[in-house]
Design an enzyme around this catalytic site. Structure first.
Site, PDB file in Angstrom:
ATOM      1  CB  CYS A  20      -0.542  -0.549   1.004  1.00 52.35           C
ATOM      2  SG  CYS A  20      -1.570   1.334   1.632  1.00 52.35           S
ATOM      3  CB  CYS A  28       0.344   1.999   4.163  1.00 54.60           C
ATOM      4  SG  CYS A  28      -1.169   1.698   3.934  1.00 54.60           S
TER       5      CYS A  28
END
Ligand code: ZN
Length: 145
Positions: free
Chosen positions: A73, A76
């Site tokens: 991600c 993230c």
């Protein structure tokens, strides 16, 4: 003089699971675990797993902010420095933990995580609020207050 109960906090060790009692005025002084001698509140985010998540967040008497994330991600990974910055700023006052949702589907599923990053604020395992999407450090700190 005896330390009053209300002036100390239980802090669960992320390394061995032992629950330590730390006087409130020592929370910011790099307390270490009485069992394994590892740092209890280093001021850096700690990685939890399905195996130790409940024990650590449920037995730590400090605000807990969980970063539900995954290695693939991008947002993230982009938020990770801000999360670390927030953890350093709140050292001794809150616990910042990360949970890899791919590696730990049981905990991610229980919280019904649909998108990442999602930040969840817990007090003794009880969810108080959550925020999805990457946040700057100041907003992550605000979640911990
Ligand atoms: Zn320990």
């Amino acid at each position: 003089m005896r330390v009053m109960e209300s002036n100390s906090r239980h802090v669960a060790c992320v390394h061995c699971g032992a629950v330590n009692r730390v006087p409130a005025e020592r929370l910011g002084d790099d307390p270490t675990c009485g069992r394994c001698s590892q740092p209890l509140l280093s001021g850096a985010p700690v990685e939890l797993t399905d195996a130790n998540f409940d024990a650590v967040v449920g037995k730590t008497e400090l605000p807990v902010v969980v970063d539900f994330w995954a290695t693939w991600c991008g947002p993230c990974r982009a938020m990770a420095p801000a999360f670390a910055q927030a953890a350093a700023q709140m050292k001794g006052r809150a616990l910042f933990v990360k949970l890899d949702t791919d590696a730990n589907p049981r905990t991610a599923g229980r919280f019904g995580i649909r998108s990442i990053p999602t930040l969840v604020r817990l007090d003794r395992g009880q969810e108080l609020r959550r925020q999805s999407g990457a946040l700057p450090a100041a907003q992550i700190v605000a979640l911990a207050r």
